[in-house]
Design a protein around this motif. Structure first.
Motif, PDB file in Angstrom:
ATOM      1  N   GLY A 220       6.148   6.268   4.963  1.00  0.00           N
ATOM      2  CA  GLY A 220       6.618   5.033   3.855  1.00  0.00           C
ATOM      3  C   GLY A 220       7.367   4.121   3.909  1.00  0.00           C
TER       4      GLY A 220
ATOM      5  N   LEU B  76       1.981  -2.254   9.948  1.00  0.00           N
ATOM      6  CA  LEU B  76       1.910  -0.976  10.098  1.00  0.00           C
ATOM      7  C   LEU B  76       0.502  -0.768  10.377  1.00  0.00           C
TER       8      LEU B  76
ATOM      9  N   ARG C  93      -2.145   3.118  13.319  1.00  0.00           N
ATOM     10  CA  ARG C  93      -2.966   3.264  12.780  1.00  0.00           C
ATOM     11  C   ARG C  93      -3.734   5.069  14.505  1.00  0.00           C
TER      12      ARG C  93
ATOM     13  N   ARG D 294       0.009  10.201   7.254  1.00  0.00           N
ATOM     14  CA  ARG D 294      -0.498   9.378   6.527  1.00  0.00           C
ATOM     15  C   ARG D 294       0.547   8.750   5.987  1.00  0.00           C
ATOM     16  N   LEU D 295       0.145   6.811   5.490  1.00  0.00           N
ATOM     17  CA  LEU D 295       0.821   6.179   5.125  1.00  0.00           C
ATOM     18  C   LEU D 295       1.204   6.028   2.832  1.00  0.00           C
ATOM     19  N   ALA D 296       2.612   5.924   2.567  1.00  0.00           N
ATOM     20  CA  ALA D 296       2.443   5.157   0.980  1.00  0.00           C
ATOM     21  C   ALA D 296       3.143   3.948   1.071  1.00  0.00           C
ATOM     22  N   VAL D 297       2.531   3.374   0.385  1.00  0.00           N
ATOM     23  CA  VAL D 297       3.262   1.741   0.372  1.00  0.00           C
ATOM     24  C   VAL D 297       3.676   2.202  -1.018  1.00  0.00           C
TER      25      VAL D 297
ATOM     26  N   LEU E  57      -4.422  -2.745   6.957  1.00  0.00           N
ATOM     27  CA  LEU E  57      -4.925  -1.934   6.542  1.00  0.00           C
ATOM     28  C   LEU E  57      -6.030  -0.516   6.285  1.00  0.00           C
TER      29      LEU E  57
ATOM     30  N   MET F 198      -7.220   3.470   7.612  1.00  0.00           N
ATOM     31  CA  MET F 198      -5.730   3.553   7.815  1.00  0.00           C
ATOM     32  C   MET F 198      -5.552   5.234   6.395  1.00  0.00           C
TER      33      MET F 198
ATOM     34  N   VAL G 194      -3.969   5.316   4.121  1.00  0.00           N
ATOM     35  CA  VAL G 194      -2.710   5.283   3.391  1.00  0.00           C
ATOM     36  C   VAL G 194      -3.042   5.248   1.917  1.00  0.00           C
ATOM     37  N   THR G 195      -2.030   4.657   0.808  1.00  0.00           N
ATOM     38  CA  THR G 195      -1.702   4.851  -0.726  1.00  0.00           C
ATOM     39  C   THR G 195      -1.123   4.047  -0.963  1.00  0.00           C
TER      40      THR G 195
END
Length: 373
Positions: free
Chosen positions: A199, A213, A217, A223-226, A240, A243, A245-246
């Motif tokens: 994150g 970010l 990939r 998993r990504l969190a922004v 992104l 990807m 990502v949330t």
């Protein structure tokens, strides 16, 4: 106190200003605050907030020099002037304080050279540093948050420098939150199959370089969190695209603390941080930190102990660092514990007491200089 930024705008300058005000109130001091007009509250921590005219620039209010400033200082007759990230408003405040014989402490918080590099403004960079020197040489003392910032200021010829970092709320940002309902529910939403959650927390702005970010990939099991919002959001969403990502938007208070606790690894991509407050919050939350080897993070991360520093000029160093930690949960746990230990002595109370000592120093120096005249 004169600040170029204040509530409701939330950024590093505002955060440090409100923490200092909280501390002044707790210690029984008096203060009055002058800020750009931007919907600020009329008081904070029992202190009066005075708003002066401002212009909007890239979603930020820029305070304009105004006759109110001199009048407010003359009426309040402070023992010391605190100027946060001084620009036009702060420069006028320092000049007014000098005319009144009031000592001033200026807080440097903007990476001028980094901004100029990013925007390819070499000529503007030289002018900007002349402006920084002109503003800060009027102050009795300039406080910079990192060794890199101190070096930049010395190279620019700014006199009377000391290092003053930032505190962190070690009670709110705590590893124990990981077992709480808020963090557990968020983890279930972000990583339904138990993936490792990487994150970012902070403004989504061009200088944060969040498009990098995309280099992460296809890292297996990630998993990504922004967490944050800002003017660069459309570009970051495009970069992104596709990807896992949330985007959680801007969070604060306990919601933000729970979001940190829901992460497994914190990553930062911007190279223009004079400090890096979110890195400290991540460490306090028990997270390892991956950040560029530039600016403030150099002082905040010990590579191999509580995180990793990557070469910002490399096309693969960020990916290598993150991928290695995603695949090593035991190493992440050790680094997270080390990060928590690293910030235990950096409570806001301790940091602000250091600031009060700087206030006392400039007051004493002014008094001695006046006695010699």
């Amino acid at each position: 106190m004169v600040s170029e930024s204040f509530l409701p705008t939330v950024n590093g300058v505002t955060t440090s200003v409100v923490r200092v005000l909280d501390h002044l109130a707790m210690r029984g001091h008096e203060a009055t605050v002058i800020v750009p007009a931007a919907g600020s509250p009329r008081e904070y921590a029992g202190f009066r907030i005075h708003q002066v005219p401002a212009l909007a620039y890239r979603q930020f209010p820029v305070g304009l020099p105004n006759s109110q400033v001199s009048g407010l200082l003359a009426a309040f007759r402070p023992d010391v002037l605190h100027v946060a990230s001084p620009f036009l408003l702060g420069a006028q405040a320092i000049a007014s304080a000098n005319r009144l014989g009031v000592p001033s402490v200026a807080i440097y918080q903007t990476d001028v050279s980094g901004y100029a590099r990013r925007n390819r403004l070499s000529a503007a960079s030289a002018f900007a540093w002349r402006l920084v020197r002109w503003i800060h040489e009027g102050a009795d003392l300039t406080l910079a948050p990192s060794t890199t910032a101190l070096a930049d200021l010395r190279a620019a010829g700014v006199p009377r420098l000391e290092r003053w970092g930032r505190g962190v709320d070690i009670e709110r940002y705590h590893p124990s939150r990981r077992t709480g309902a808020g963090a557990a529910d968020l983890r279930a939403r972000l990583a339904p199959d138990g993936e490792t959650i990487v994150g970012y927390v902070g403004r989504v702005a061009p200088e944060k370089s969040l498009e990098r970010l995309a280099e992460l990939r296809d890292i297996p099991g990630m998993r990504l969190a922004v967490i944050g919002d800002g003017p660069a959001m459309p570009q970051v969403v495009r970069a992104l695209d596709g990807m896992p990502v949330t985007f959680l938007g801007a969070l604060g208070g306990d919601d933000l603390a729970d979001a940190y606790a829901a992460l497994d690894l914190f990553v930062h991509t911007g190279t223009e941080e004079t400090f890096g407050q979110t890195l400290q919050e991540a460490h306090a939350s028990g997270l390892p930190v991956v950040a560029p080897r530039a600016g403030g993070p150099i002082d905040l991360v010990e590579p191999g102990v509580d995180g990793l520093l990557y070469d910002p000029a490399s096309d693969s160093d960020l990916r290598t660092a993150v991928a290695g930690l995603v695949a090593a949960p035991e190493l992440r746990a050790r680094m997270g514990e080390a990060g928590r230990r690293r910030v235990l002595g950096r409570s806001w109370a301790a940091i602000c007491d250091d600031l009060l000592e700087f206030y006392a120093r400039v007051m004493t120096d002014r008094a001695l200089a006046g006695a010699r005249i």
